[in-house]
Enzyme design. Sequence first.
Site, short mmCIF file in Angstrom:
data_model
loop_
_atom_site.label_atom_id
_atom_site.label_comp_id
_atom_site.label_asym_id
_atom_site.label_seq_id
_atom_site.Cartn_x
_atom_site.Cartn_y
_atom_site.Cartn_z
N TYR A 148 0.82 -1.22 0.00
CA TYR A 148 0.00 0.00 0.00
C TYR A 148 0.86 1.28 0.00
CZ TYR A 148 -3.23 3.46 2.10
OH TYR A 148 -3.97 4.57 2.38
N LYS A 199 -15.68 -1.70 19.58
CA LYS A 199 -15.47 -2.67 20.67
C LYS A 199 -16.05 -2.14 21.97
CE LYS A 199 -11.38 -4.76 18.56
NZ LYS A 199 -9.93 -5.03 18.64
N THR A 218 2.40 4.54 18.96
CA THR A 218 1.81 5.89 18.93
C THR A 218 1.40 6.30 17.50
OG1 THR A 218 4.03 6.81 18.72
CG2 THR A 218 3.06 6.78 20.93
#
Length: 334
Positions: A148, A199, A218
């Site tokens: 990608y 979730k 991060t």
Amino acid sequence: MTTKHVLVTGAGGFIGHHLVNHLVGKGYRVRGADIKRPEYSETEAHEFLVADLRDAGHCAAATDGIDDVYHLAADMGGIGYITGNHAVVARNNTIMNIAMLDAAKDAGVGRFLYSSTACVYPHHLQTSPDAVPLREDDAWPAQPEEGYGLEKLFTEKMCEYYGADHGIGMRVVRFHNVYGPLGTYDGGREKVPAAICRKLAGIADGGEIEIWGDGRQTRSFMYVDDCVEGIHRIMESGYAAPLNLGTDELLTIDELVDIVAETAGKTVRKRHDVSKPQGVRGRNSDNSRLRQVLGWEPSCGFRQGIVPTYAWIAAQVNAGRAPAGRPRALEKAG
Ligand code: NAD
């Protein structure tokens, strides 16, 4: 003043859908194109072409009579999807991007904005959670995300070449993680903020959720309203080289989970699964050039932007909406 005719590709997807509505609001005549219509809300585009943009004929129809192209269509998804489908993703996007550049050239399009990604940046600059913010020039020498990211970096260069050789006004925008309502939140292509919202919406107070990685990796995150505002400003800027578009508010994934849990009004137990893909260790955007070029940068903090995002995803989950019915992987050309 005559109305500008603009094309937004990927108009059935998350950012493209928001961009269409933003540009309609600004008074443009907007054509959307995508292999599918938007899943969660009707488009405001004046015309919507259901088109497979790997097909040169479809690209010609999409660009016919167009002044400016915002090319956002891509076969993409979260880290699980892009790391699990290198061949299909790189192939689909290469074919589509070259076909779109050719069509833009043949149609005499004036300006062409290409949506690139922070995944073009080299791995070796992203090995620590204390991520040094990435400057545009850091992309070379290259060591991008496999598949990608490599394809995006290649197409960035193709945009430069088409701009130079064919006189198209190019814009190249490197998005850093975009989130907001009406984004994919299930089915395997969702990105981390949407996955965590889903979730959390699905558990009772005090319940447990799975987190990919150790939670200390991060990222920075940009709210979609800032993203579409930035895209339009960059199109208008006249700046042809790649530009970051993101925030520089760095969060660990655990901090992101805590903020979403607070927003949801729930306490949560985190179960980290380090066997799952987590991408680079740390990534942040250096917005110096963006500020220099636009005199503007995204301003919506994560705590603010996650409120409408969580509310929308929780509403979908609570309504028991079926998983998004998009094609899993676009395997066939034409
Ligand atoms: P998305 O998946 O919601 O939208 C992409 C759209 O492209 C989809 O609707 C899909 O159907 C369409 N598409 C794929 N193949 C096609 C084809 N052959 N013909 C026509 N349409 C096709 O993704 P998004 O989050 O809206 O991303 C938009 C752009 O921004 C993409 O180019 C993506 O790579 C880039 N980007 C997004 C993020 C992010 O955080 N969302 C980050 C970096 C870069």
